[in-house]
Motif scaffolding. Structure first.
Motif, PDB file in Angstrom:
ATOM      1  N   THR A  16       5.548   4.587   6.828  1.00 23.04           N
ATOM      2  CA  THR A  16       4.681   5.619   7.374  1.00 23.04           C
ATOM      3  C   THR A  16       5.333   6.185   8.624  1.00 23.04           C
ATOM      4  O   THR A  16       5.838   5.422   9.451  1.00 23.04           O
ATOM      5  CB  THR A  16       3.315   5.013   7.766  1.00 23.04           C
ATOM      6  N   GLU A  50       0.866  -1.202   0.000  1.00 23.36           N
ATOM      7  CA  GLU A  50       0.000   0.000   0.000  1.00 23.36           C
ATOM      8  C   GLU A  50       0.890   1.235   0.000  1.00 23.36           C
ATOM      9  O   GLU A  50       0.656   2.171  -0.737  1.00 23.36           O
ATOM     10  CB  GLU A  50      -0.965  -0.045   1.190  1.00 23.36           C
ATOM     11  N   ASP A  51       1.892   1.232   0.868  1.00 23.54           N
ATOM     12  CA  ASP A  51       2.998   2.190   0.787  1.00 23.54           C
ATOM     13  C   ASP A  51       4.206   1.522   1.413  1.00 23.54           C
ATOM     14  O   ASP A  51       4.115   0.391   1.901  1.00 23.54           O
ATOM     15  CB  ASP A  51       2.646   3.556   1.417  1.00 23.54           C
TER      16      ASP A  51
HETATM   17 CA    CA Z   1      -0.401   3.018   4.416  1.00 24.81          CA
END
Ligand code: CA
Ligand code: ADA
Ligand code: CA
Ligand code: CA
Length: 197
Positions: free
Chosen positions: A98, A94-95
């Protein structure tokens, strides 16, 4: 075999560990270039926002020499000032990471590379400064995004210093000027032809 960007000199994994539960890191952690492969419990590596990270780095923690294998799920979460040194994402989920510490946090990504993302690489959701130094990214949309809709909003500073990206990509940094965010770009190399005139 994985397609790798020319400039991203991914290390050869020394071993492989399947991660069924997020690994909590609260001291310096040197992964010795082991590949940490997310198990299905953490997510599918798509754009679902509810996936779990492979590593959760808290106060006193840092990561170095870690390979995040495929699927990348929600990568690495940093809850306090943290440093990620030579962390390699073979297939961004998703990434890739963070950052969630409060005001005054100093987040640093130094060395490493990330490839094969659908959207964002680094997501700055906390306060303070995120510095990305000597980093390579290929096949993504946004390199760093300052959260636009987090439940606690902050003024954030983002610094890129010595970054190589391969186009096509949409943007290097997305900030919220309404919160006074800043972006400082130094020594950015863009490889390839954007395809635009
Ligand atoms: Ca994320
Ligand atoms: C999206 C979402 C944010 C935050 C972010 C993340 O940008 O709008 O609220 O969840 O993803 O941390 O992945
Ligand atoms: Ca997201
Ligand atoms: Ca991916």
């Amino acid at each position: 075999a994985l397609e790798r960007p020319l400039a991203a000199d991914f290390p050869t994994p020394t071993d492989e560990i399947v991660v069924h539960e997020t690994i909590l890191v609260d001291e310096p952690f040197d992964g010795g270039n082991v590949r940490y492969v997310p198990g299905p419990e953490l997510g599918a590596g798509d754009q679902d926002e509810d996936q779990l990270p492979v590593f959760r780095v808290e106060d006193g923690g840092s990561l170095s020499n870690v390979i995040i294998g495929s699927p990348g799920v929600d990568g690495v979460h940093c809850y306090d000032s943290c440093t990620l040194t030579n962390v390699w994402w073979e297939n961004i989920g998703e990434d890739a990471a963070t950052f969630r510490g409060g005001d005054g946090s100093q987040f640093t990504v130094a060395g490493g590379a990330a490839v094969a993302g659908d959207d964002k690489v680094f997501q700055h959701n906390g306060g303070g400064t995120l510095t990305v130094r000597n980093f390579v990214a290929e096949d993504f949309a946004t390199l760093v995004r300052s959260c636009g809709n987090c439940s606690t909003q902050y003024q954030r500073d983002i610094v890129l210093d010595g970054v190589e990206v391969t186009v096509p990509a949409d943007r290097l940094v997305g900030i919220n000027e309404n919160y006074g965010d800043t972006a400082t770009l130094r020594n950015v190399t863009i490889v390839g032809d954007s395809g635009r005139d």
